[in-house]
Scaffold this motif. Structure first.
Motif, PDB file in Angstrom:
ATOM      1  N   CYS A 106      83.161 105.266  23.474  1.00  0.00           N
ATOM      2  CA  CYS A 106      83.231 105.688  22.074  1.00  0.00           C
ATOM      3  C   CYS A 106      82.576 107.046  21.836  1.00  0.00           C
ATOM      4  CB  CYS A 106      82.594 104.647  21.157  1.00  0.00           C
ATOM      5  SG  CYS A 106      80.841 104.382  21.411  1.00  0.00           S
ATOM      6  N   ASP A 107      81.681 107.460  22.716  1.00  0.00           N
ATOM      7  CA  ASP A 107      81.045 108.778  22.521  1.00  0.00           C
ATOM      8  C   ASP A 107      80.804 109.506  23.835  1.00  0.00           C
ATOM      9  OD1 ASP A 107      79.011 107.367  23.674  1.00  0.00           O
ATOM     10  OD2 ASP A 107      77.655 107.443  21.951  1.00  0.00           O
ATOM     11  N   GLY A 108      81.465 109.069  24.882  1.00  0.00           N
ATOM     12  CA  GLY A 108      81.302 109.715  26.181  1.00  0.00           C
ATOM     13  C   GLY A 108      80.209 109.114  27.030  1.00  0.00           C
ATOM     14  N   ASN A 109      79.285 108.379  26.414  1.00  0.00           N
ATOM     15  CA  ASN A 109      78.162 107.817  27.148  1.00  0.00           C
ATOM     16  C   ASN A 109      78.133 106.292  27.152  1.00  0.00           C
ATOM     17  OD1 ASN A 109      76.935 110.375  27.756  1.00  0.00           O
ATOM     18  ND2 ASN A 109      76.295 110.485  25.605  1.00  0.00           N
ATOM     19  N   GLN A 110      78.718 105.680  26.137  1.00  0.00           N
ATOM     20  CA  GLN A 110      78.689 104.224  26.028  1.00  0.00           C
ATOM     21  C   GLN A 110      80.014 103.717  25.485  1.00  0.00           C
ATOM     22  OE1 GLN A 110      75.725 102.934  23.180  1.00  0.00           O
ATOM     23  NE2 GLN A 110      76.274 104.513  21.703  1.00  0.00           N
ATOM     24  N   TYR A 112      82.377 101.039  23.174  1.00  0.00           N
ATOM     25  CA  TYR A 112      82.245 100.434  21.839  1.00  0.00           C
ATOM     26  C   TYR A 112      81.456  99.135  21.935  1.00  0.00           C
ATOM     27  CZ  TYR A 112      85.754 103.695  20.041  1.00  0.00           C
ATOM     28  OH  TYR A 112      86.430 104.824  19.656  1.00  0.00           O
ATOM     29  N   ALA A 115      77.800 100.001  22.229  1.00  0.00           N
ATOM     30  CA  ALA A 115      77.287 100.518  20.952  1.00  0.00           C
ATOM     31  C   ALA A 115      77.136  99.401  19.932  1.00  0.00           C
ATOM     32  CB  ALA A 115      78.237 101.597  20.418  1.00  0.00           C
ATOM     33  N   GLN A 138      84.903 102.681  13.278  1.00  0.00           N
ATOM     34  CA  GLN A 138      84.427 103.927  13.894  1.00  0.00           C
ATOM     35  C   GLN A 138      85.497 105.012  13.890  1.00  0.00           C
ATOM     36  OE1 GLN A 138      81.136 104.605  15.227  1.00  0.00           O
ATOM     37  NE2 GLN A 138      80.908 102.873  13.830  1.00  0.00           N
ATOM     38  N   ASN A 139      86.744 104.611  13.972  1.00  0.00           N
ATOM     39  CA  ASN A 139      87.838 105.586  14.027  1.00  0.00           C
ATOM     40  C   ASN A 139      88.588 105.715  12.707  1.00  0.00           C
ATOM     41  OD1 ASN A 139      88.021 106.441  17.023  1.00  0.00           O
ATOM     42  ND2 ASN A 139      87.854 104.214  17.135  1.00  0.00           N
TER      43      ASN A 139
END
Length: 475
Positions: A106-110, A112, A115, A138-139
């Motif tokens: 969802c953000d490049g690191n984790q 959904y 999160a 989120q989207n």
């Protein structure tokens, strides 16, 4: 009186009629669930309106053939959601339990899922409705006209009962995630931390509550999760029976009288203020279907078209091997001959081809391959063994007191019912005689029994199960 139980499966729709006078299943109507909608990437969608139309057609046929129907209950595929407007009409497709977008980054690191767990404190697997909803939030993909989300079974129930706002019971509410099992309610504070407005969720009412009536006066009872419905529709003795259900997926379930947490198991609500311990895998019948698909591709490579499924040929090979294994010690597992000649293989297959519920990145493996076991038969046996071994590991993880309380083993699901060899493997590995319900649609029968409890035809599920359920060995 008569009772109608409906089951909205991922691939099929079924309705059954139970006669409380004769304690028999007197009618059945089954349809293909052909409501799939093409989605992008890991999305898995179905057309809820098309499902409703098919279910209504089944109900009309059954009520038309049986004038003394007193109650209806819907069982349905769990976890998935759709969105409804203020009139109770769909403004989205059904996002099913097979939807895997929760595993995307969802953000490049984790992901959904990660999160959502960080924000709520609940680890919710991909496919569970509130994680799917979180992806939409989120989207900014929640439909503008949506006023409530619910399961497909709750949607169909609301339409049958002629109510605009859906209600849900604890079995289906918990299947969405972020549900307080002890207090039987969604954890509103946790959802707010994830940006989810609790008012988007359906009202939770007790299982087997009559919520409305059809136009002809037939009472409609709250929908029930297909896992719990299958348990109710399969098990005579609820207090001491372990149920092994192998269909598209595979799961093991055990009813317990009070809330308990067991590592590796999911604790789910069960009608009657009880709980169900569930160990679920993603491989089940889908893993064996991959073997059939592989054989089909080999034939295609050789220019031999397979005009029908190959399961019949696979079953014949398994039966021949079973007969030979009774006299061939090299292919017997310990105790195999005494249990009908269950064949064995030195090939080791871990059928986690679709990951696991706790770790979607896990993949299957085929090991200990040699020139002696690199055969179609060994691959088939290895996959079937692996499916059952993975389930049996859940039993071994149960506390001793719960293991000691198990007196009966029941097998259900189309994979066990249609594959007598798989049923033998379950009996072999679990080390117990296997009972298989004489009827085929366990979830629909369980829903009918829920309808019976809801309208007062039965005082308890135990009474209903003893009256209606009998057992036979699969063909």
């Amino acid at each position: 009186m008569k009772l109608i139980g409906l089951d909205i499966g991922t691939t099929s729709l079924c309705g059954v009629v139970v006669d409380t006078h004769t304690n028999a299943i007197v009618d059945q109507e089954t349809r293909l669930n052909d409501a799939s909608v093409v989605g992008e990437g890991p999305a898995h969608l179905q057309d809820a309106s098309k499902i409703l139309s098919s279910v209504q057609s089944i109900v009309e046929l059954l009520v038309g053939r049986h004038k003394d129907v007193a109650g209806v209950c819907v069982s349905g595929q769990m976890h998935g959601i759709l969105y409804l407007d203020k009139h109770g009409n769909p403004v989205s497709p059904l996002f099913t339990w097979l939807d895997r977008r929760g595993n995307l980054l969802c953000d490049g690191n984790q992901t959904y899922r990660e999160a959502f767990a960080r924000l709520t404190g609940y680890d919710v697997p991909a496919g569970y409705g509130l994680l799917t909803h979180f992806v939409h939030v989120q989207n900014q993909e929640v439909p503008r006209d949506a006023t409530v989300l619910c399961t497909v079974a709750d949607y169909v129930t609301a339409k049958l009962a002629n109510i605009a706002h859906p209600v849900t019971d604890p079995t289906l509410a918990a299947s969405l995630g972020v549900f307080d099992l002890v207090h039987s309610q969604f954890d509103g504070e946790a959802l707010l931390r994830a940006g989810i407005v609790p008012s988007m969720l359906p009202t939770v009412v007790p299982s087997c509550t009559a919520v409305g009536e059809m136009a002809d006066g037939v009472q409609v009872v709250t929908a029930v999760g297909d896992n719990q419905a299958s348990h109710i529709g399969s098990v005579q003795s609820l207090a001491d029976t372990l149920l092994v259900n192998v269909g598209t997926g595979a799961q093991l379930s055990l009813m317990v009288p009070e809330h308990v947490s067991v590592p590796g198991f999911e604790t789910r609500p069960f009608p009657g203020n009880r709980y169900l311990l569930v160990g679920a895998t993603l491989g089940g019948g889908k893993a064996y279907a991959l073997v059939e698909s592989f054989f089909r591709q080999v034939l295609d490579m050789c220019g031999v078209p397979a005009n029908e499924p190959l399961y019949g040929a696979m079953d014949r090979l398994l039966r021949m091997a079973s007969e030979q294994s009774a006299n061939d010690q090299s292919r017997q597992r310990d105790g195999g001959a005494a249990l009908g000649g269950v064949t064995h293989t030195t090939l080791t297959v871990s059928p986690q081809f679709y990951g696991t519920r706790t770790d979607p990145s896990v993949r299957g493996a085929i090991t200990n391959v040699s020139e002696d076991n690199f055969t179609p038969l060994d691959l088939m046996v290895g996959v079937l063994d692996g499916i059952v071994v993975e389930l049996h590991q859940y039993v071994q993880a149960l506390p001793t007191r719960l293991q000691m309380n198990i007196k009966h083993l029941v097998g259900a699901g189309n994979a066990i019912r249609k594959n007598g060899y798989l049923a033998s493997v379950v009996q072999d590995i679990f080390g117990r005689s296997l009972l298989v319900p004489g009827h085929r649609e366990e979830a629909a029968v369980g829903a009918a029994l829920c309808a019976g409890v809801g309208v007062g035809a039965y005082e308890s599920f135990q009474e209903a199960a003893v009256d209606v359920i009998d057992y036979q060995w699969p063909s």
